[in-house]
Scaffold this active site. Structure first.
Site, PDB file in Angstrom:
ATOM      1  N   ASP A 204      33.278  36.926  40.317  1.00 44.24           N
ATOM      2  CA  ASP A 204      32.311  37.979  40.629  1.00 44.24           C
ATOM      3  C   ASP A 204      31.701  38.646  39.399  1.00 44.24           C
ATOM      4  OD1 ASP A 204      32.619  37.597  43.324  1.00 44.24           O
ATOM      5  OD2 ASP A 204      34.145  39.148  43.559  1.00 44.24           O
ATOM      6  N   ASP A 228      29.815  43.068  38.372  1.00 46.39           N
ATOM      7  CA  ASP A 228      30.241  43.548  39.677  1.00 46.39           C
ATOM      8  C   ASP A 228      30.984  44.870  39.508  1.00 46.39           C
ATOM      9  OD1 ASP A 228      30.444  43.424  42.459  1.00 46.39           O
ATOM     10  OD2 ASP A 228      32.359  42.391  42.390  1.00 46.39           O
ATOM     11  N   ASP A 232      38.441  46.098  40.350  1.00 44.16           N
ATOM     12  CA  ASP A 232      38.509  45.892  41.794  1.00 44.16           C
ATOM     13  C   ASP A 232      39.892  45.387  42.168  1.00 44.16           C
ATOM     14  OD1 ASP A 232      35.865  46.620  41.905  1.00 44.16           O
ATOM     15  OD2 ASP A 232      35.127  44.705  42.669  1.00 44.16           O
ATOM     16  N   ARG A 284      31.351  54.711  43.838  1.00 41.01           N
ATOM     17  CA  ARG A 284      32.643  54.009  43.950  1.00 41.01           C
ATOM     18  C   ARG A 284      33.630  54.384  42.851  1.00 41.01           C
ATOM     19  NH1 ARG A 284      31.458  47.786  46.032  1.00 41.01           N
ATOM     20  NH2 ARG A 284      30.126  48.354  47.793  1.00 41.01           N
TER      21      ARG A 284
END
Length: 406
Positions: A204, A228, A232, A284
């Protein structure tokens, strides 16, 4: 008295920095170079002032940064972890491996002395760096279990290529690394242990991708500008601490939970502590799904859309953070309940406890304030939000040199 001491400190810091900054070379026109110069001088000033590096109330830093001989006992760092990832020992019980080669990244047959060769070994290793270096990977860096990447004592950048992947492994520590400008990898053959390699699909472009990983600690890294996410964690990952990092210039900063339908993430537990969410961030910080998330004593000085969001009924326990809202009157809300009508998200357990709201910032709570779910989303005692500036003063990669306090 505390206010006077704080004023005196910043006055002293300003006096230290001002002459050198105003006398900087006219060649420093590149904004990134200016940022690096300010950061270098600020770190130098912190070392001169001394008291900023230890006994700050930051339990991780106070555990090891006061010791001028930290480089002689590097693996002590593994005993300083906090939060849900506190049992991540990394390569504590193994040998020291020194990265001497920054180039020649071969995803299938890595050369001894490279970072890739170290991270794929099967035995525990504590990986350090012989000198300052920029490592541009050809494909994502697939890590094996029980590894520490320790950048202290050098300026180490993983940049301008695919970055770090922690997939179906355990006990990983990433400390003191600059991770930026991470790009997607292509379909390629990549080795993940001395005895195995195989085809990998397109990655990603995350700075740090945690996929089915457990007991992971990412500490004192500087992260920015990836394809990205910066960090994560998905597909059943758990027992994670993300601490003391400095994050800037990025859109979708941190995704925790794969999708609303991926219910295996219901057991996810992540601690996000002592980080500085800085300039140029959009959203986020983090975005959560399903699991249990302790967001504690972080400094939020920039967001464009929102700071903390989620879907699929995650439990979010926000304690002792400092939230400075942007001037945009439509972006004052810290929280965003995504992909659900109010009739649904009203039952999600999200609380703000002891947070400092500045410039109109506000947190929209939901669920039961005293729910037993918060026991699963509590991983350490929060300090008062008034101390956040001190606790996060050293966020990001540190300018550590041997023979002096970090």
């Amino acid at each position: 008295m505390a206010a006077f001491a704080s004023l005196a400190f910043f006055t002293l810091l300003f006096c230290i920095l001002l002459p050198s900054l105003t006398a900087s070379s006219p060649a420093l026109h590149d904004p990134e170079l200016v940022v690096q110069e300010v950061d270098r001088k600020l770190n130098a000033s912190r070392r001169k002032l001394g008291f900023l590096s230890c006994n700050t109330g930051n339990p991780i830093d106070d555990c090891w940064r006061c010791d001028p001989n930290w480089e002689k006992n590097r693996q002590k760092l593994a005993d300083c972890a906090i939060g849900f990832g506190k049992n991540a020992v990394g390569g504590r019980d193994g040998k020291i491996y020194v990265v001497t080669e920054s180039g020649n990244d071969d995803p299938v047959n890595p050369k001894p002395g490279t970072l890739r060769y170290g991270v794929i070994q099967e035995e525990p290793l504590w990986i350090i760096f012989a000198r300052d270096m920029v490592i541009q990977l050809k494909e994502e860096l697939i890590m094996n279990s029980f590894k520490t990447i320790d950048g202290r004592g050098a300026s180490v950048h993983i940049a301008n290529g695919p970055c770090i992947t922690i997939q179906y492994v355990t006990n990983i520590i990433i400390h003191g690394i600059h991770i930026h400008d991470c790009k997607q990898g292509g379909n390629a053959m990549v080795r993940d242990s001395p005895r195995h390699y195989g085809w990998r699909t397109i990655s990603d472009g995350d700075g740090v991708s945690i996929f089915g990983g457990s007991h992971v600690w990412v500490d004192h890294c500087s992260l920015s500008s990836c394809a990205d996410g910066l960090i994560d964690a998905i597909h059943g990952s758990t027992a994670i601490t993300i601490s003391n990092n400095f994050m800037t210039h990025h859109d979708k900063v941190m995704l925790l939970g794969h999708s609303d339908s991926y219910t295996q993430d219901k057991g996810m537990q992540v601690t996000i502590a002592f980080n500085h969410f800085g300039e140029g961030l959009v959203q986020r910080m983090p975005r959560c799904r399903h699991g249990y998330f302790h967001v504690v004593n972080n400094d939020y000085t920039h967001w464009e859309m929102y700071a903390i969001g989620g879907s699929a009924a995650p439990t979010i326990n926000s304690q002792g953070n400092r939230f400075l809202a942007p001037n945009d009157r439509f972006s004052k809300e810290v929280t965003k309940h995504e992909d659900a009508p109010e009739t649904q998200w009203k039952s999600w357990n999200w609380r703000s406890e002891g947070d400092l709201m500045l410039n109109g910032a506000y947190f929209t709570p939901s669920g039961a304030g005293a729910s037993s779910s918060y026991a699963k989303a509590s991983s350490l005692g929060a300090r008062p939000s008034s101390l956040v500036s001190t606790i996060t003063s050293g966020a990001g990669s540190l300018n550590c040199r041997k023979g002096s306090r970090c």
